[in-house]
Design an enzyme around this catalytic site. Structure first.
Site, PDB file in Angstrom:
ATOM      1  N   ASP A  84      36.288  45.429  38.357  1.00  0.00           N
ATOM      2  CA  ASP A  84      35.690  44.286  37.675  1.00  0.00           C
ATOM      3  C   ASP A  84      34.706  44.852  36.667  1.00  0.00           C
ATOM      4  O   ASP A  84      33.679  45.409  37.046  1.00  0.00           O
ATOM      5  CB  ASP A  84      34.967  43.375  38.680  1.00  0.00           C
ATOM      6  CG  ASP A  84      34.456  42.092  38.045  1.00  0.00           C
ATOM      7  OD1 ASP A  84      34.095  42.141  36.848  1.00  0.00           O
ATOM      8  OD2 ASP A  84      34.400  41.051  38.736  1.00  0.00           O
ATOM      9  N   GLU A 144      54.469  26.438  35.710  1.00  0.00           N
ATOM     10  CA  GLU A 144      54.381  25.546  36.871  1.00  0.00           C
ATOM     11  C   GLU A 144      54.614  24.110  36.424  1.00  0.00           C
ATOM     12  O   GLU A 144      54.207  23.718  35.330  1.00  0.00           O
ATOM     13  CB  GLU A 144      53.005  25.683  37.545  1.00  0.00           C
ATOM     14  CG  GLU A 144      52.784  27.046  38.166  1.00  0.00           C
ATOM     15  CD  GLU A 144      51.464  27.131  38.950  1.00  0.00           C
ATOM     16  OE1 GLU A 144      50.760  26.097  39.061  1.00  0.00           O
ATOM     17  OE2 GLU A 144      51.142  28.212  39.459  1.00  0.00           O
ATOM     18  N   HIS A 204      51.310  26.676  44.777  1.00  0.00           N
ATOM     19  CA  HIS A 204      49.924  26.521  44.336  1.00  0.00           C
ATOM     20  C   HIS A 204      49.099  25.757  45.377  1.00  0.00           C
ATOM     21  O   HIS A 204      48.516  24.696  45.105  1.00  0.00           O
ATOM     22  CB  HIS A 204      49.851  25.797  42.987  1.00  0.00           C
ATOM     23  CG  HIS A 204      48.631  26.184  42.179  1.00  0.00           C
ATOM     24  ND1 HIS A 204      48.665  26.330  40.817  1.00  0.00           N
ATOM     25  CD2 HIS A 204      47.357  26.447  42.551  1.00  0.00           C
ATOM     26  CE1 HIS A 204      47.459  26.668  40.382  1.00  0.00           C
ATOM     27  NE2 HIS A 204      46.639  26.735  41.414  1.00  0.00           N
ATOM     28  N   LEU A 205      49.021  26.344  46.559  1.00  0.00           N
ATOM     29  CA  LEU A 205      48.339  25.709  47.690  1.00  0.00           C
ATOM     30  C   LEU A 205      46.927  26.247  47.902  1.00  0.00           C
ATOM     31  O   LEU A 205      46.295  25.938  48.911  1.00  0.00           O
ATOM     32  CB  LEU A 205      49.146  25.939  48.976  1.00  0.00           C
ATOM     33  CG  LEU A 205      50.558  25.363  49.023  1.00  0.00           C
ATOM     34  CD1 LEU A 205      51.207  25.689  50.367  1.00  0.00           C
ATOM     35  CD2 LEU A 205      50.546  23.856  48.793  1.00  0.00           C
ATOM     36  N   GLY A 206      46.410  27.036  46.966  1.00  0.00           N
ATOM     37  CA  GLY A 206      45.122  27.696  47.165  1.00  0.00           C
ATOM     38  C   GLY A 206      44.005  26.771  47.601  1.00  0.00           C
ATOM     39  O   GLY A 206      43.181  27.133  48.445  1.00  0.00           O
ATOM     40  N   ALA A 207      43.941  25.567  47.040  1.00  0.00           N
ATOM     41  CA  ALA A 207      42.844  24.644  47.363  1.00  0.00           C
ATOM     42  C   ALA A 207      43.286  23.535  48.312  1.00  0.00           C
ATOM     43  O   ALA A 207      42.548  22.580  48.533  1.00  0.00           O
ATOM     44  CB  ALA A 207      42.292  24.030  46.080  1.00  0.00           C
TER      45      ALA A 207
END
Length: 531
Positions: free
Chosen positions: A173, A263, A281-284
């Site tokens: 980073d 997507e 896209h199930l991250g949240a």
């Protein structure tokens, strides 16, 4: 009179109760957002509007919202809000960018487990009545090296969880300081070293021009053979076609993806490959995350309506309407100074020092600070705003200092921004002229007078003849028009700079042509939001 809020989408009863407990009058009509005509009819009654994704806050709705002061979106995405129209109307738009951090980090860890032990394939095989115990030979996470690309909010949580699993964690980073890395318990490395050492690689960076395809075909080839790659951040960070080839060749042992370049992802080079775990896209997507963002938006809106405090605002700083009228050009200057410094800085920032001189020193310096810090941070994280930028800076261990003084120069007021890294200090100063337009007046201690445009080109060189001609001919031959040309030098024959305001962004070929002349020590295109 108590402020009044309309909740027009599905929020939890607990979130609604927060409004009531704080003394805010609230109407909870979770289906109203889908009825555009009814929303248009009633919106004028409310000081605040709390929404999820179903309510569409259009320019027409905002035009009827005569009392509306704040829109709170429970979640990150605000595609359903016309933010420019809201800004023009003087309505603050808030979101909750940190409410799903733990959930997204946990999903990345879950995906890492899944690909390490081939769980989806083993589950399908067993459901089919096969008992292929010898087919699914996994690997342990214990004592493996996890390479984390992006050690911000979500990436930092992943680092913490991985350390709990007794993994060795290395992080790439550019804005992670050595001190912050040490406090996190991780080792800061460059990207090539991470690729060479990591048994697992997980990505947690926003999608920008710098991060797009950060795992390109070349970088995937540099990775340790047998690596497993997890992406729960953004589609486009990994070259999916190149990764598919690396999976087929065996160079990459597995992959787990929650996000895709396109997507909804109905097709991908990664689909149907062995030991590739994919989710939509199930991250949240947890009940806790959805509850968290609902509670946060209720707290944020109540704070603003009752005390004037602003958190996670996307479109304006925490200043009064009277201040905004005076500070507008200076706030834009602060953002431009930050944007210049941010685009010029490729090393971890240790400190940001801001000097205010003359008339500007009497303004709301906290808001101006936020504008400058946001300008710096946006170079690597476009999702940062003037409220969240100081939080991100604190998380990265960046020290912020402000100095203000009475008029001490030739201008009635000016700002000077200095960014300190482990290797150098970089400073830039600017002022606002009587026409209300921000100008750069000093770079690296060299005095200039530069108008700021959307597309600019910055060069450094020795003060020798022919620089103007080289720049003019090279850009002219490429069909790039120069709107404004500013030169400055430290002294005859010494260091010199040029700052060009262009009608369009120079192409890579133009930059390479300038570099090939051997006359410039630095050639840097810059972009500024001048809207």
């Amino acid at each position: 009179m108590a402020p009044k809020v309309l909740v027009s989408d599905k929020l939890s009863e607990t979130a609604v109760q927060i409004f009531r407990d704080r003394g805010v009058e609230v109407d909870f009509e979770p289906g109203l957002g889908k009825d555009k005509d009814r929303l248009l009819e009633v919106i004028g009654q409310y000081d605040g509007l709390a929404i999820r994704s179903a309510t569409k806050v259009t320019e027409k709705i905002l035009a009827a919202a005569d009392n509306l002061k704040v829109i709170g979106r429970a979640g990150i995405g605000v595609d359903n809000v016309d933010i420019p129209a809201a800004s023009k109307k003087g309505v603050i738009v808030m979101n909750t960018p940190f409410g799903n951090s733990v959930t997204t980090a946990e999903h990345a860890i879950a995906m890492m487990f899944a690909v390490a032990r081939q769980l989806p394939e083993a589950s399908t095989s067993t459901h089919d009545g096969k008992w292929e115990k010898n087919r699914f030979m996994g690997v342990e996470l214990f004592n493996k090296t996890l390479g984390v690309i992006g050690a911000g909010n979500i990436g930092g949580i992943v680092c913490d969880r991985a350390l709990g699993l007794h993994m060795k964690v290395i992080a790439y980073d550019p804005f992670l300081s050595e001190e912050r890395a040490k406090a996190m318990g991780v080792t800061k490395v460059e990207l090539d070293e991470l690729l060479a050492r990591a048994d697992f690689i997980t990505l947690h960076v926003p999608l920008t021009d710098k991060t797009r395809n950060i795992l390109s075909a070349d970088n995937i080839a540099k990775a340790k053979r047998g690596v497993r790659i997890i992406n729960c951040a953004r589609g486009g960070l990994v070259d999916e076609a190149a990764l598919a080839e690396a999976l087929k060749s065996g160079h990459v042992a597995g992959a787990a993806f929650d996000v895709f370049e396109t997507e909804p992802a109905t097709a991908s080079p990664l689909f149907h490959l062995p030991n590739v775990v994919v989710t939509p896209h199930l991250g949240a997507a947890t009940t806790e995350a959805q509850e968290n963002v609902a509670l946060q938006v209720a707290e944020q809106m109540s704070d603003y309506l009752l005390t004037g405090a602003v958190q996670n605002a996307l479109n304006m700083p925490s200043v009064t309407a009277e201040e905004a009228a005076v500070m507008g050009p200076w706030l834009k200057l602060a953002q431009h100074l930050g944007a210049f410094a941010g685009q010029m800085t490729d090393e971890p920032v240790k400190a940001i020092n801001i000097l205010y001189d003359g008339t500007v020193a009497k303004m709301n310096l906290e808001a101006l600070n936020c504008g400058a810090i946001a300008g710096i941070m946006k170079a690597t994280n476009p999702d940062v705003n003037m409220v969240s930028a100081p939080v991100v800076a604190r998380e990265r261990g960046i020290q912020i200092s402000t100095t203000h003084q009475e008029k001490g120069g030739v201008f009635d007021g000016y700002m000077k921004l200095t960014v300190v890294t482990g290797k150098r200090e970089r400073s830039i100063a600017g002022t606002v002229f009587s026409d209300g337009k921000p100008r750069f007046i000093q770079i690296k201690g060299i005095n200039i007078d530069a108008e700021i445009g959307a597309h600019m080109l910055y060069t450094t060189n020795e003060d020798v003849p022919g620089i103007i001609g080289t720049l003019g001919h090279t850009l002219g031959d490429a069909g790039v028009n120069i709107a404004n040309f500013t030169l400055g030098r430290a002294g005859q024959g010494g260091d010199a700079i040029a700052l060009l305001y262009l009608d369009e962004a120079p192409k890579v070929e133009v930059l390479r042509a300038l570099e090939a002349t051997g006359k410039f020590s630095q050639v840097k295109p810059l972009v500024f939001d001048v809207a």
